[in-house]
Motif scaffolding. Sequence first.
Motif, PDB file in Angstrom:
ATOM      1  N   ASP A 125       0.831  -1.206   0.000  1.00 23.91           N
ATOM      2  CA  ASP A 125       0.000   0.000   0.000  1.00 23.91           C
ATOM      3  C   ASP A 125       0.868   1.261   0.000  1.00 23.91           C
ATOM      4  N   GLU A 126       1.953   1.217   0.785  1.00 27.78           N
ATOM      5  CA  GLU A 126       2.857   2.369   0.833  1.00 27.78           C
ATOM      6  C   GLU A 126       3.527   2.585  -0.522  1.00 27.78           C
ATOM      7  N   LYS A 127       3.901   1.503  -1.175  1.00 23.49           N
ATOM      8  CA  LYS A 127       4.497   1.610  -2.503  1.00 23.49           C
ATOM      9  C   LYS A 127       3.512   2.221  -3.488  1.00 23.49           C
ATOM     10  N   LYS A 128       2.279   1.756  -3.454  1.00 26.39           N
ATOM     11  CA  LYS A 128       1.251   2.268  -4.365  1.00 26.39           C
ATOM     12  C   LYS A 128       1.046   3.762  -4.161  1.00 26.39           C
ATOM     13  N   GLN A 129       1.025   4.196  -2.902  1.00 30.23           N
ATOM     14  CA  GLN A 129       0.829   5.610  -2.608  1.00 30.23           C
ATOM     15  C   GLN A 129       2.027   6.442  -3.037  1.00 30.23           C
ATOM     16  N   LEU A 130       3.233   5.890  -2.819  1.00 34.54           N
ATOM     17  CA  LEU A 130       4.457   6.600  -3.183  1.00 34.54           C
ATOM     18  C   LEU A 130       4.520   6.830  -4.696  1.00 34.54           C
ATOM     19  N   LEU A 131       4.204   5.803  -5.459  1.00 36.00           N
ATOM     20  CA  LEU A 131       4.202   5.941  -6.914  1.00 36.00           C
ATOM     21  C   LEU A 131       3.160   6.964  -7.369  1.00 36.00           C
ATOM     22  N   ALA A 132       2.016   6.941  -6.713  1.00 36.04           N
ATOM     23  CA  ALA A 132       0.964   7.900  -7.056  1.00 36.04           C
ATOM     24  C   ALA A 132       1.402   9.332  -6.746  1.00 36.04           C
ATOM     25  N   ASN A 133       2.075   9.507  -5.613  1.00 36.48           N
ATOM     26  CA  ASN A 133       2.525  10.847  -5.215  1.00 36.48           C
ATOM     27  C   ASN A 133       3.498  11.446  -6.228  1.00 36.48           C
ATOM     28  N   PHE A 134       4.322  10.592  -6.837  1.00 31.76           N
ATOM     29  CA  PHE A 134       5.327  11.076  -7.781  1.00 31.76           C
ATOM     30  C   PHE A 134       4.912  10.851  -9.242  1.00 31.76           C
ATOM     31  N   ASN A 135       3.716  10.330  -9.418  1.00 33.22           N
ATOM     32  CA  ASN A 135       3.214  10.039 -10.765  1.00 33.22           C
ATOM     33  C   ASN A 135       4.207   9.171 -11.541  1.00 33.22           C
ATOM     34  N   ALA A 136       4.765   8.184 -10.845  1.00 37.12           N
ATOM     35  CA  ALA A 136       5.758   7.275 -11.422  1.00 37.12           C
ATOM     36  C   ALA A 136       5.175   5.872 -11.548  1.00 37.12           C
ATOM     37  N   LYS A 137       5.896   5.005 -12.265  1.00 36.31           N
ATOM     38  CA  LYS A 137       5.414   3.641 -12.493  1.00 36.31           C
ATOM     39  C   LYS A 137       6.310   2.569 -11.866  1.00 36.31           C
TER      40      LYS A 137
ATOM     41  N   ILE B 253      17.011  -1.857   5.554  1.00 37.50           N
ATOM     42  CA  ILE B 253      16.814  -1.799   4.099  1.00 37.50           C
ATOM     43  C   ILE B 253      15.695  -2.700   3.603  1.00 37.50           C
ATOM     44  N   ILE B 254      15.231  -3.622   4.426  1.00 33.16           N
ATOM     45  CA  ILE B 254      14.228  -4.601   4.001  1.00 33.16           C
ATOM     46  C   ILE B 254      13.009  -3.927   3.375  1.00 33.16           C
ATOM     47  N   LYS B 255      12.543  -2.852   3.988  1.00 28.67           N
ATOM     48  CA  LYS B 255      11.371  -2.137   3.463  1.00 28.67           C
ATOM     49  C   LYS B 255      11.574  -1.763   1.997  1.00 28.67           C
ATOM     50  N   PHE B 256      12.744  -1.265   1.660  1.00 27.80           N
ATOM     51  CA  PHE B 256      13.007  -0.778   0.306  1.00 27.80           C
ATOM     52  C   PHE B 256      13.260  -1.929  -0.662  1.00 27.80           C
ATOM     53  N   LEU B 257      13.808  -3.038  -0.157  1.00 26.75           N
ATOM     54  CA  LEU B 257      13.950  -4.236  -0.987  1.00 26.75           C
ATOM     55  C   LEU B 257      12.577  -4.735  -1.413  1.00 26.75           C
ATOM     56  N   LEU B 258      11.644  -4.750  -0.475  1.00 23.16           N
ATOM     57  CA  LEU B 258      10.295  -5.236  -0.772  1.00 23.16           C
ATOM     58  C   LEU B 258       9.556  -4.308  -1.731  1.00 23.16           C
ATOM     59  N   MET B 259       9.814  -3.013  -1.646  1.00 21.78           N
ATOM     60  CA  MET B 259       9.094  -2.046  -2.465  1.00 21.78           C
ATOM     61  C   MET B 259       9.659  -1.903  -3.875  1.00 21.78           C
ATOM     62  N   ALA B 260      10.948  -2.120  -4.040  1.00 17.72           N
ATOM     63  CA  ALA B 260      11.607  -1.817  -5.313  1.00 17.72           C
ATOM     64  C   ALA B 260      11.256  -2.836  -6.402  1.00 17.72           C
ATOM     65  N   ASP B 261      11.226  -2.339  -7.642  1.00 15.25           N
ATOM     66  CA  ASP B 261      11.031  -3.207  -8.809  1.00 15.25           C
ATOM     67  C   ASP B 261      12.362  -3.654  -9.385  1.00 15.25           C
ATOM     68  N   LEU B 262      13.413  -2.895  -9.111  1.00 15.27           N
ATOM     69  CA  LEU B 262      14.745  -3.203  -9.633  1.00 15.27           C
ATOM     70  C   LEU B 262      15.781  -2.577  -8.708  1.00 15.27           C
ATOM     71  N   MET B 263      16.910  -3.257  -8.549  1.00 13.82           N
ATOM     72  CA  MET B 263      17.992  -2.712  -7.730  1.00 13.82           C
ATOM     73  C   MET B 263      19.198  -2.374  -8.592  1.00 13.82           C
ATOM     74  N   ILE B 264      19.865  -1.274  -8.197  1.00 13.17           N
ATOM     75  CA  ILE B 264      21.138  -0.867  -8.805  1.00 13.17           C
ATOM     76  C   ILE B 264      22.190  -0.871  -7.703  1.00 13.17           C
ATOM     77  N   SER B 265      23.330  -1.535  -7.946  1.00 15.94           N
ATOM     78  CA  SER B 265      24.335  -1.636  -6.890  1.00 15.94           C
ATOM     79  C   SER B 265      25.703  -1.917  -7.504  1.00 15.94           C
ATOM     80  N   ASP B 266      26.569  -2.556  -6.716  1.00 17.04           N
ATOM     81  CA  ASP B 266      27.930  -2.886  -7.133  1.00 17.04           C
ATOM     82  C   ASP B 266      28.311  -4.212  -6.488  1.00 17.04           C
ATOM     83  N   THR B 267      29.246  -4.201  -5.534  1.00 14.76           N
ATOM     84  CA  THR B 267      29.560  -5.438  -4.801  1.00 14.76           C
ATOM     85  C   THR B 267      29.020  -5.318  -3.383  1.00 14.76           C
ATOM     86  N   SER B 268      27.726  -5.214  -3.275  1.00 13.49           N
ATOM     87  CA  SER B 268      27.056  -5.128  -1.983  1.00 13.49           C
ATOM     88  C   SER B 268      26.320  -6.429  -1.709  1.00 13.49           C
ATOM     89  N   SER B 269      26.322  -6.870  -0.464  1.00 11.58           N
ATOM     90  CA  SER B 269      25.647  -8.121  -0.122  1.00 11.58           C
ATOM     91  C   SER B 269      24.136  -8.026  -0.283  1.00 11.58           C
TER      92      SER B 269
END
Length: 348
Positions: free
Chosen positions: A146-158, A226-242
């Motif tokens: 629900d928080e993800k849905k609201q966040l995307l709506a607030n920024f008009n993002a997909k 970070i768990i909250k953001f892992l669950l919300m994200a559609d894709l991750m960008i990183s490097d050599t992070s666990s």
Amino acid sequence: MKCILFCQNNYSFGILEPIKNYLLAKNHDYIWYINEKILPDFPFKNENHTSLITNLENYKADAIFVPGNEVPHYLHGLKVQVFHGLAGEKKGHFRIRHYFDLYLTQGPYFTKKFIDFKNKYQDFDVIETGWPKLDVYGTDLHLYDDEKKQLLANFNAKKILLYAPTFSPKLTSAPFLVDELKALVKNPDYLVLLKFHPLMDKNWLDIYKNLADETPNIIFETEKNIIKFLLMADLMISDTSSVIYEFLLLNKPAITFKNISENIVWENSFDYAQLIPLVEKNLSEDTFAKNRKDIFEQYHPYNDGKSAERMVEAVKNYIAKNGVPKKRKISLFRRMKMHSLFGKPSKN
């Protein structure tokens, strides 16, 4: 059973919280050790906690759960390594420091390596349990929908894209992606969340805070787990992070830059300028989806949300069978390091 939840860094809170919850449910006694430098971040200040090693000496624990690399060798209690990540390629992940009596491993990839070390050194045991930080994947996978849905709506993002680099100066992508991320969000469909390791260089934190302040579709996140953001994200960008492995276990695409793993089953690039086309490609095609099976099977084959339970029960059964060790045999160098970090044991 009396337990210490040992926190040297604030990433430990999210790892140990599921263990704490199970200890509480089963009426075990526990105390948090919180390094004084991270005390302001500690989210459970109403619970029994201390920043004094002398209090831990007096507590006389049966077991000490440690996500970090060090624990005072002179404290009473079975010293249990529960790990702070899944990146076996990181320097030091498989280093045996001889502080621990029991290693509770996340999956077969880790278990095999630590059993080899057990056979070599013969002064600790290994039990595979899964990793408690990921219990939420089995119990509350849709917690933030629900928080993800609201966040995307607030920024008009997909789509939500999570940028979570490592802090290591030799491995981090942070110096190279400032302009690339700014260009990426010129596409209004993308909302980028920035989540940095607590040990990230302050200069880069300031630069990315400014980027977020100046750029409408970029958010600098300060929440510790970070768990909250892992669950919300559609894709991750990183490097050599666990956290790459934590994200892949959600069966979602990831992009890394100059990752040093020997077992790369995701999109890895050596060209930072390719960020935008790689994001577009992995969101539309997810060509590495079939390759993630190896991560599931080898790194963390547990999706039942019960790794914390397995850890606590493994420790309880281990102590029932073997008792609490009287002391650890460690080198003078290790002994001196513990004294420099935590002080010498009291004479009480």
